[in-house]
Design a protein around this motif. Structure first.
Motif, PDB file in Angstrom:
ATOM      1  N   ASN A  50     -73.357   4.324  -1.964  1.00 13.32           N
ATOM      2  CA  ASN A  50     -72.524   4.760  -0.855  1.00 13.32           C
ATOM      3  C   ASN A  50     -71.718   5.974  -1.291  1.00 13.32           C
ATOM      4  OD1 ASN A  50     -71.786   1.310   0.136  1.00 13.32           O
ATOM      5  ND2 ASN A  50     -73.635   2.513   0.396  1.00 13.32           N
ATOM      6  N   HIS A  51     -71.004   6.579  -0.328  1.00 16.21           N
ATOM      7  CA  HIS A  51     -70.346   7.847  -0.643  1.00 16.21           C
ATOM      8  C   HIS A  51     -69.006   7.992   0.063  1.00 16.21           C
ATOM      9  CE1 HIS A  51     -74.752   8.384  -0.655  1.00 16.21           C
ATOM     10  NE2 HIS A  51     -74.522   8.987  -1.797  1.00 16.21           N
ATOM     11  N   ILE A  52     -68.120   8.718  -0.586  1.00 12.46           N
ATOM     12  CA  ILE A  52     -66.885   9.195   0.023  1.00 12.46           C
ATOM     13  C   ILE A  52     -66.790  10.672  -0.324  1.00 12.46           C
ATOM     14  CG2 ILE A  52     -64.413   8.827   0.310  1.00 12.46           C
ATOM     15  CD1 ILE A  52     -64.773   6.201  -1.321  1.00 12.46           C
ATOM     16  N   SER A  53     -66.573  11.500   0.665  1.00 11.78           N
ATOM     17  CA  SER A  53     -66.470  12.939   0.416  1.00 11.78           C
ATOM     18  C   SER A  53     -65.131  13.448   0.914  1.00 11.78           C
ATOM     19  CB  SER A  53     -67.610  13.696   1.110  1.00 11.78           C
ATOM     20  OG  SER A  53     -67.564  13.480   2.514  1.00 11.78           O
ATOM     21  N   LEU A  54     -64.672  14.535   0.315  1.00 15.43           N
ATOM     22  CA  LEU A  54     -63.381  15.114   0.675  1.00 15.43           C
ATOM     23  C   LEU A  54     -63.473  16.630   0.641  1.00 15.43           C
ATOM     24  CD1 LEU A  54     -60.335  14.760   1.284  1.00 15.43           C
ATOM     25  CD2 LEU A  54     -59.953  14.724  -1.186  1.00 15.43           C
ATOM     26  N   ARG A  55     -63.014  17.240   1.712  1.00 14.57           N
ATOM     27  CA  ARG A  55     -62.960  18.698   1.780  1.00 14.57           C
ATOM     28  C   ARG A  55     -61.860  19.200   0.850  1.00 14.57           C
ATOM     29  NH1 ARG A  55     -64.644  21.598   6.122  1.00 14.57           N
ATOM     30  NH2 ARG A  55     -64.511  19.755   7.466  1.00 14.57           N
ATOM     31  N   ILE A  56     -62.157  20.210   0.052  1.00 10.13           N
ATOM     32  CA  ILE A  56     -61.143  20.789  -0.828  1.00 10.13           C
ATOM     33  C   ILE A  56     -60.165  21.601   0.024  1.00 10.13           C
ATOM     34  CG2 ILE A  56     -60.715  22.397  -2.723  1.00 10.13           C
ATOM     35  CD1 ILE A  56     -63.445  21.603  -3.850  1.00 10.13           C
ATOM     36  N   PRO A  57     -58.881  21.336  -0.081  1.00 10.22           N
ATOM     37  CA  PRO A  57     -57.897  22.034   0.755  1.00 10.22           C
ATOM     38  C   PRO A  57     -58.019  23.551   0.661  1.00 10.22           C
ATOM     39  CG  PRO A  57     -56.859  20.243  -0.449  1.00 10.22           C
ATOM     40  CD  PRO A  57     -58.252  20.388  -1.007  1.00 10.22           C
ATOM     41  N   GLY A  58     -57.924  24.197   1.822  1.00  7.97           N
ATOM     42  CA  GLY A  58     -57.942  25.648   1.854  1.00  7.97           C
ATOM     43  C   GLY A  58     -59.317  26.268   1.800  1.00  7.97           C
ATOM     44  N   ASP A  59     -60.375  25.447   1.702  1.00  7.32           N
ATOM     45  CA  ASP A  59     -61.730  25.991   1.619  1.00  7.32           C
ATOM     46  C   ASP A  59     -62.656  25.087   2.407  1.00  7.32           C
ATOM     47  OD1 ASP A  59     -64.226  26.992   0.970  1.00  7.32           O
ATOM     48  OD2 ASP A  59     -63.641  27.488  -1.076  1.00  7.32           O
ATOM     49  N   ARG A  60     -63.080  25.523   3.568  1.00  8.97           N
ATOM     50  CA  ARG A  60     -63.912  24.697   4.438  1.00  8.97           C
ATOM     51  C   ARG A  60     -65.354  24.598   3.955  1.00  8.97           C
ATOM     52  NH1 ARG A  60     -63.067  26.745  10.481  1.00  8.97           N
ATOM     53  NH2 ARG A  60     -64.996  25.542  10.617  1.00  8.97           N
ATOM     54  N   GLU A  61     -65.693  25.342   2.936  1.00  9.07           N
ATOM     55  CA  GLU A  61     -67.091  25.404   2.506  1.00  9.07           C
ATOM     56  C   GLU A  61     -67.388  24.576   1.269  1.00  9.07           C
ATOM     57  OE1 GLU A  61     -69.251  26.839   4.471  1.00  9.07           O
ATOM     58  OE2 GLU A  61     -67.596  27.386   5.786  1.00  9.07           O
ATOM     59  N   GLU A  62     -66.398  23.898   0.691  1.00  6.24           N
ATOM     60  CA  GLU A  62     -66.624  23.114  -0.522  1.00  6.24           C
ATOM     61  C   GLU A  62     -66.075  21.706  -0.360  1.00  6.24           C
ATOM     62  OE1 GLU A  62     -66.407  26.846  -3.694  1.00  6.24           O
ATOM     63  OE2 GLU A  62     -64.841  25.317  -3.701  1.00  6.24           O
ATOM     64  N   ILE A  63     -66.856  20.728  -0.804  1.00  3.99           N
ATOM     65  CA  ILE A  63     -66.427  19.336  -0.732  1.00  3.99           C
ATOM     66  C   ILE A  63     -66.665  18.645  -2.068  1.00  3.99           C
ATOM     67  CG2 ILE A  63     -66.786  19.123   1.768  1.00  3.99           C
ATOM     68  CD1 ILE A  63     -69.421  17.761   1.259  1.00  3.99           C
ATOM     69  N   LEU A  64     -65.975  17.542  -2.266  1.00  4.73           N
ATOM     70  CA  LEU A  64     -66.123  16.719  -3.464  1.00  4.73           C
ATOM     71  C   LEU A  64     -66.835  15.435  -3.102  1.00  4.73           C
ATOM     72  CD1 LEU A  64     -62.461  17.115  -4.763  1.00  4.73           C
ATOM     73  CD2 LEU A  64     -64.495  18.268  -5.702  1.00  4.73           C
ATOM     74  N   ILE A  65     -67.707  14.954  -4.007  1.00  2.00           N
ATOM     75  CA  ILE A  65     -68.458  13.728  -3.772  1.00  2.00           C
ATOM     76  C   ILE A  65     -68.765  13.089  -5.131  1.00  2.00           C
ATOM     77  CG2 ILE A  65     -70.799  14.725  -3.828  1.00  2.00           C
ATOM     78  CD1 ILE A  65     -71.351  13.025  -1.223  1.00  2.00           C
ATOM     79  N   HIS A 106     -72.762  13.525   4.990  1.00  2.96           N
ATOM     80  CA  HIS A 106     -71.395  14.013   4.844  1.00  2.96           C
ATOM     81  C   HIS A 106     -71.280  15.507   5.119  1.00  2.96           C
ATOM     82  CE1 HIS A 106     -69.558  10.371   2.839  1.00  2.96           C
ATOM     83  NE2 HIS A 106     -70.845  10.066   2.898  1.00  2.96           N
ATOM     84  N   GLY A 107     -72.224  16.274   4.617  1.00  5.70           N
ATOM     85  CA  GLY A 107     -72.177  17.713   4.828  1.00  5.70           C
ATOM     86  C   GLY A 107     -72.250  18.077   6.296  1.00  5.70           C
ATOM     87  N   ALA A 108     -73.065  17.347   7.060  1.00  8.30           N
ATOM     88  CA  ALA A 108     -73.200  17.615   8.487  1.00  8.30           C
ATOM     89  C   ALA A 108     -71.869  17.459   9.199  1.00  8.30           C
ATOM     90  CB  ALA A 108     -74.232  16.665   9.091  1.00  8.30           C
ATOM     91  N   ILE A 109     -71.158  16.394   8.873  1.00 11.48           N
ATOM     92  CA  ILE A 109     -69.890  16.115   9.554  1.00 11.48           C
ATOM     93  C   ILE A 109     -68.811  17.094   9.120  1.00 11.48           C
ATOM     94  CG2 ILE A 109     -68.066  14.389   9.828  1.00 11.48           C
ATOM     95  CD1 ILE A 109     -70.341  12.269   9.590  1.00 11.48           C
ATOM     96  N   HIS A 110     -68.744  17.397   7.827  1.00 11.41           N
ATOM     97  CA  HIS A 110     -67.749  18.361   7.364  1.00 11.41           C
ATOM     98  C   HIS A 110     -67.973  19.735   7.986  1.00 11.41           C
ATOM     99  CE1 HIS A 110     -65.433  16.076   4.463  1.00 11.41           C
ATOM    100  NE2 HIS A 110     -66.545  15.579   3.942  1.00 11.41           N
ATOM    101  N   GLU A 111     -69.230  20.116   8.140  1.00 10.41           N
ATOM    102  CA  GLU A 111     -69.523  21.433   8.711  1.00 10.41           C
ATOM    103  C   GLU A 111     -69.141  21.495  10.187  1.00 10.41           C
ATOM    104  OE1 GLU A 111     -73.198  24.641   8.963  1.00 10.41           O
ATOM    105  OE2 GLU A 111     -73.667  22.497   8.870  1.00 10.41           O
ATOM    106  N   ALA A 112     -69.453  20.439  10.930  1.00  5.50           N
ATOM    107  CA  ALA A 112     -69.240  20.449  12.377  1.00  5.50           C
ATOM    108  C   ALA A 112     -67.804  20.131  12.786  1.00  5.50           C
ATOM    109  CB  ALA A 112     -70.180  19.454  13.036  1.00  5.50           C
ATOM    110  N   ARG A 113     -67.078  19.402  11.926  1.00  8.35           N
ATOM    111  CA  ARG A 113     -65.737  18.941  12.286  1.00  8.35           C
ATOM    112  C   ARG A 113     -64.704  19.425  11.257  1.00  8.35           C
ATOM    113  NH1 ARG A 113     -65.388  14.053  15.156  1.00  8.35           N
ATOM    114  NH2 ARG A 113     -63.148  14.285  14.778  1.00  8.35           N
ATOM    115  N   PRO A 114     -64.224  20.655  11.390  1.00  5.12           N
ATOM    116  CA  PRO A 114     -63.237  21.157  10.430  1.00  5.12           C
ATOM    117  C   PRO A 114     -61.930  20.375  10.450  1.00  5.12           C
ATOM    118  CG  PRO A 114     -63.512  22.674  12.276  1.00  5.12           C
ATOM    119  CD  PRO A 114     -64.622  21.691  12.362  1.00  5.12           C
ATOM    120  N   ASP A 115     -61.716  19.572  11.492  1.00  5.61           N
ATOM    121  CA  ASP A 115     -60.514  18.735  11.552  1.00  5.61           C
ATOM    122  C   ASP A 115     -60.604  17.539  10.619  1.00  5.61           C
ATOM    123  OD1 ASP A 115     -62.603  17.942  13.441  1.00  5.61           O
ATOM    124  OD2 ASP A 115     -61.253  16.319  14.033  1.00  5.61           O
ATOM    125  N   ILE A 116     -61.806  17.231  10.148  1.00  7.02           N
ATOM    126  CA  ILE A 116     -62.024  16.074   9.275  1.00  7.02           C
ATOM    127  C   ILE A 116     -61.952  16.505   7.817  1.00  7.02           C
ATOM    128  CG2 ILE A 116     -63.771  14.438   8.461  1.00  7.02           C
ATOM    129  CD1 ILE A 116     -64.681  14.144  11.379  1.00  7.02           C
TER     130      ILE A 116
END
Length: 264
Positions: A50-65, A106-116
């Motif tokens: 399973n996975h938990i991902s987090l957008r790096i603050p200030g950068d909408r193009e990078e996430i942690l997993i 996770h990438g799909a949701i982070h890309e489409a929903r910048p509020d998340i």
């Protein structure tokens, strides 16, 4: 769900922010690692898959997993993998790579929903049971009512390794905060790690209650009035972020008591 197995408690000083990393990114790593440990503590993960991902603050193009192959209780701030929204690895301290299905979802949701900021996806027995029920999540408990009008459903398409599936995942989530992946599992989102974690705990508890209630048979179910359901959902929408942020320091203290190595 029983959690009677004793846990090994380890103490140690938290690592300081690495010189090559911003303070915001390091704090995001520590919070995300704490979330992995909490999910493991409450028995909400399925081995390493399973996975938990987090957008790096200030950068909408990078996430942690998480690094593929590590148990959730082994995840710490320094071994999280940094990727872009298409799964390209930018930094992998352990060298294990990532689970392909993880970044597709996770990438799909982070890309489409910048509020998340944070996305949690898991396969729990109760979550999988409700995902296999035609009627989906029912408003049988106050906890289930929290998701009224805020939960989507995504039909099973096999192991999520096709980039084509991303558009349908996003469409099915819509503007909601959670999603049931049919015949698969649960997904929660949040504007912070805290909000996504709380949403997952509530969603899992709602599924557990539903499975138990349905054991008594459909004719024995008691459904509340529509007005009560809608009022409960509205209160949750207005207060979920503040409530989660209030709970998070308490949860972090609990993780500290169990094992502070997540901070390393």
């Amino acid at each position: 769900m029983s959690h009677s197995m004793p846990r090994l408690v380890r103490r140690g000083a938290a690592a300081s922010t690495p010189s090559e990393m911003s303070r915001d990114e390091w704090q995001a790593r520590v919070d995300l690692a704490a979330c992995y440990r909490l999910i493991a503590h409450f028995g909400l993960n399925e081995l390493t898959y399973n996975h938990i991902s987090l957008r790096i603050p200030g950068d909408r193009e990078e996430i942690l997993i998480n690094s593929f192959g590590l148990m959730f209780e082994e995840v710490c701030a320094s071994n999280l993998v940094k990727i872009d929204l298409y799964g390209r690895i930018l930094n992998d301290p352990v060298g294990n790579g990532i689970n392909e299905a993880g970044y597709v979802i996770h990438g799909a949701i982070h890309e489409a929903r910048p509020d998340i900021a944070c996305v949690i996806h898991n396969h729990t027995p109760a979550g999988m049971a409700v995902s296999a029920q035609r009627h989906g999540l029912l408003p049988l408990s106050q906890t289930a009512m929290l998701f009224h009008g805020q939960i989507g459903y995504h039909d099973y398409e096999g192991i999520a390794i096709s980039m084509d599936e991303r558009a349908r995942l996003v469409e099915n989530l819509g503007n909601g905060v959670a999603m049931i992946l049919r015949n698969h599992g649960l997904l929660s989102t949040g504007r912070s790690v805290a909000e996504a974690f709380n949403a997952m705990v509530y969603l899992e508890r709602a599924c557990e209650a539903q499975v138990k209630a349905l054991a008594a048979g459909w004719d024995n179910l008691c459904f509340p009035a529509t007005e009560a359901i809608e009022m409960t959902a509205q209160v949750y929408r207005e207060n979920s972020y503040a409530a989660a942020e209030r709970d998070w320091p308490t949860l972090r203290r609990m993780v500290d008591r169990l094992d502070e190595s997540y901070k390393n």
